[in-house]
Structure formats: structure tokens, C-alpha cells
Enzyme design. Structure first.
Site, PDB file in Angstrom:
ATOM      1  CB  SER A 191      -8.653  -6.971  -5.146  1.00 26.39           C
ATOM      2  OG  SER A 191      -9.233  -6.155  -6.134  1.00 26.39           O
ATOM      3  CG  ASP A 215      -9.355  -4.463 -13.099  1.00 28.74           C
ATOM      4  OD1 ASP A 215      -9.245  -3.881 -14.202  1.00 28.74           O
ATOM      5  OD2 ASP A 215      -8.848  -4.023 -12.045  1.00 28.74           O
ATOM      6  N   GLY A 246      -2.205  -4.785  -4.577  1.00 26.74           N
ATOM      7  CA  GLY A 246      -2.578  -3.367  -4.580  1.00 26.74           C
ATOM      8  C   GLY A 246      -1.720  -2.514  -5.489  1.00 26.74           C
TER       9      GLY A 246
END
Ligand code: MEV
Length: 304
Positions: free
Chosen positions: A86, A129, A80
């Protein structure tokens, strides 16, 4: 037993602007996440992101029975904090599922499924990402439309000097919340935000030309310009701005990388200094770590 791994990422320039169709310049890092699969009779808990991601990936690759598998995640990517933890999990799960489904290893398919998983994290990801984490190296990425995401792999024409990471603290806000915050600002004052996003695009292009050796722009100046624009967007907390101000006084160039954070920490900071050793004592006095980051690591892979 199957083991996969995928890198974390850094955004050199373009975060948030990519959500609005502007380009972004991404690099993978040497910090990686490993996921190891084993047989198990454990029931998946779909409220956990890892289990959700695994289940969604299996279904996307046409595997119906997900109850025979369990997995172990081992990661060096801070969670995070803007380094794509993630997205790395989503890409790893997608690669695992492709392997379980006995399909040929295909990066574009892994990336597509990972993007669908990422939507759970925040409703409107740019897809940048998961793309850098899947393909690795350096990537120039642009989401033209939901069904047209274009990217080019970049081979830097000159070596970037050593860059470092300092963690300013895990943001209180999720990536999704930071993306929504910018969206609210965009809706309230579109002209102002469009102006900032255009300047970020200018900065990303200068960065691209720099690594392609097509201009003589100063790397530190570009990092600082990008940081000022992200501050104007409101994605950097006052505490992080103070820390960056102190680092700048020591002649460092610093930017957040990723979604940022506005209440407390803003995730990892990308740091450049001509003489990084001169920062060591200051960083220690702030009880922070400054770690070197190697850019351009390999994308997702099946480990032997
Ligand atoms: C997060 O790493 C980057 C953002 O631009 C969000 C996205 O691209 O989906 C803030």
C-alpha cells in the site's frame, strides 16, 4: 503516457516500535510495483484505495481535474503481507501526480504526500514505509514528532548474506488493526510494552552496527531476538509461531517483517540460513515457496 515504479520493503528491525518514536532499520527490495497512466474519461471511485490515493496526490500537487486519467497497476509485491504494497502504491501515485503537475522530480515532496495518503490506511503510520519506498536502499528511520521525521540513508559496510522470503499467509488483520492492537496493549500495560519496545530499539541498533561493520553480532541471533520480541508484543499468530519453530529446528533464523497478523497468517517471513539449500525440501513439504530477496533496490523512479 507516464510510467512510474517503486519497490517493496523489508523491515530488518523496528516494526511497531517506530510508531512510538523508536528507530527502525529498513531496506527496499528488488520486487517492484509499476503504475502506468493513460488518458481516460472514467470517473474515479474514491472508495477504492488506488483511486483515493491518486486523487489525493493530484490535489496535493495542485491538479484539479482528475477525470482525464486512468492507470494500470502491475505489481510483484505481495498484497497486504508486510512488504509495503500500500505504501508503494501511495508513493507511485504521488510521483505520478508530481509529474502530471509538471513539477520537478523531488523525493522529499513525493514522500510527504505519500505519508498523507498512508494515513488513510491506518490513522497513525510511522512514515517509515513510505520513506524507504521513496528513497530506496537502506534507511535508518525515526519519527520524533508528527512534524519531525528524520532518516539517514545507510551504505552497508559489509554484504549481508543471502536472505529469503517465505509467505506465512496474508494476515486477516490490516496494518491499522495490528497497530491499534499494540496500542490497546500499551494502554493496558504500559510498563510491559515500553520494556519490549526498548529491547526492540536495542536490537535495531545492534542490527545497524552489524551492517556498518561495527560489531561482531551474529545476524541470525539478531533476527531471532527481534522475532521473540515481536511475539511478546502479540503480533505473530500461533500458526506462524509454529511454522517459525519448525524452521528454527532446521537451524533457520526467521522474523516477520511489517505489522504481522494474529489470527492466521502473519505476512512474509524474512529467513536467514547458513546453508539455505538444506531448507528447500522442508519448505516444499509445507507447500510454501522460499524466494531469495535482494535488498537495497532503487527507490521510486519515473520509467522511460
Ligand atoms: C508496517 O510495515 C510497520 C508498522 O511499524 C506500522 C508503521 O510503521 O506505520 C507496523
Amino acid at each position: 503516457m507516464i510510467k512510474v515504479s517503486a519497490p517493496g520493503k523489508i523491515i530488518l528491525s523496528g516494526e511497531h516500535a517506530v510508531v512510538y518514536g523508536h528507530p527502525g532499520l529498513y531496506a527496499s527490495t528488488s520486487l517492484r510495483m509499476n503504475v502506468e497512466l493513460s488518458k481516460s474519461s472514467r470517473k474515479l471511485d474514491l472508495t477504492s484505495y488506488a483511486d483515493y490515493a491518486f486523487n489525493k496526490a493530484l490535489l496535493s500537487f495542485g491538479v484539479k481535474n482528475s477525470f482525464n486519467y486512468s492507470f494500470k497497476v502491475n505489481s510483484k509485491i505481495p498484497i497486504g503481507s508486510g512488504m509495503g504494497s500500500s505504501a508503494s502504491l501511495a508513493v507511485n501515485m504521488s510521483a505520478l501526480a508530481q509529474k502530471i503537475a509538471k513539477k520537478e522530480f523531488n523525493l522529499d515532496k513525493i514522500n510527504k504526500v505519500a505519508y498523507e495518503i498512508e494515513k488513510k490506511q491506518h490513522g497513525n503510520p510511522s512514515g517509515g514505509d513510505n520513506t524507504i519506498i521513496t528513497h530506496g536502499g537502506f534507511v535508518w528511520y525515526r519519527k520524533e514528532a508528527e512534524n519531525l521525521k528524520v532518516f539517514s540513508k545507510i551504505t552497508p559496510k559489509k554484504n549481508l548474506p543471502n536472505l529469503y522470503i517465505i509467505n506465512s499467509g496474508t494476515p486477516k488483520e490490516t496494518t491499522g488493526e495490528m497497530v491499534s492492537l499494540v496500542r490497546e496493549k500499551y494502554e493496558q500495560s504500559p510498563k510491559r510494552i515500553i520494556n519490549i519496545l526498548n529491547k526492540i530499539e536495542f536490537c535495531s541498533k545492534e542490527f545497524l552496527k552489524l551492517i556498518l561493520d561495527e560489531n561482531n553480532t551474529n545476524l541470525g541471533d539478531l533476527i531471532t531476538l527481534n522475532q521473540r520480541l515481536l511475539e511478546e508484543l502479540g503480533v505473530v499468530s500461533s500458526q506462524t509461531r509454529n511454522l517459525i519453530g519448525l524452521l528454527e529446528r532446521k537451524k533457520a533464523s526467521v522474523k516477520i517483517s511489517g505489522a504481522g497478523g494474529k489470527t492466521y497468517g502473519s505476512g512474509i517471513l524474512l529467513v536467514y540460513h547458513k546453508n539455505p539449500d538444506s531448507l528447500i525440501n522442508f519448505v516444499k513439504s509445507q507447500k510454501l515457496d522460499m524466494i531469495p530477496v535482494t535488498l537495497g533496490g532503487k527507490g521510486v523512479k519515473i520509467e522511460k
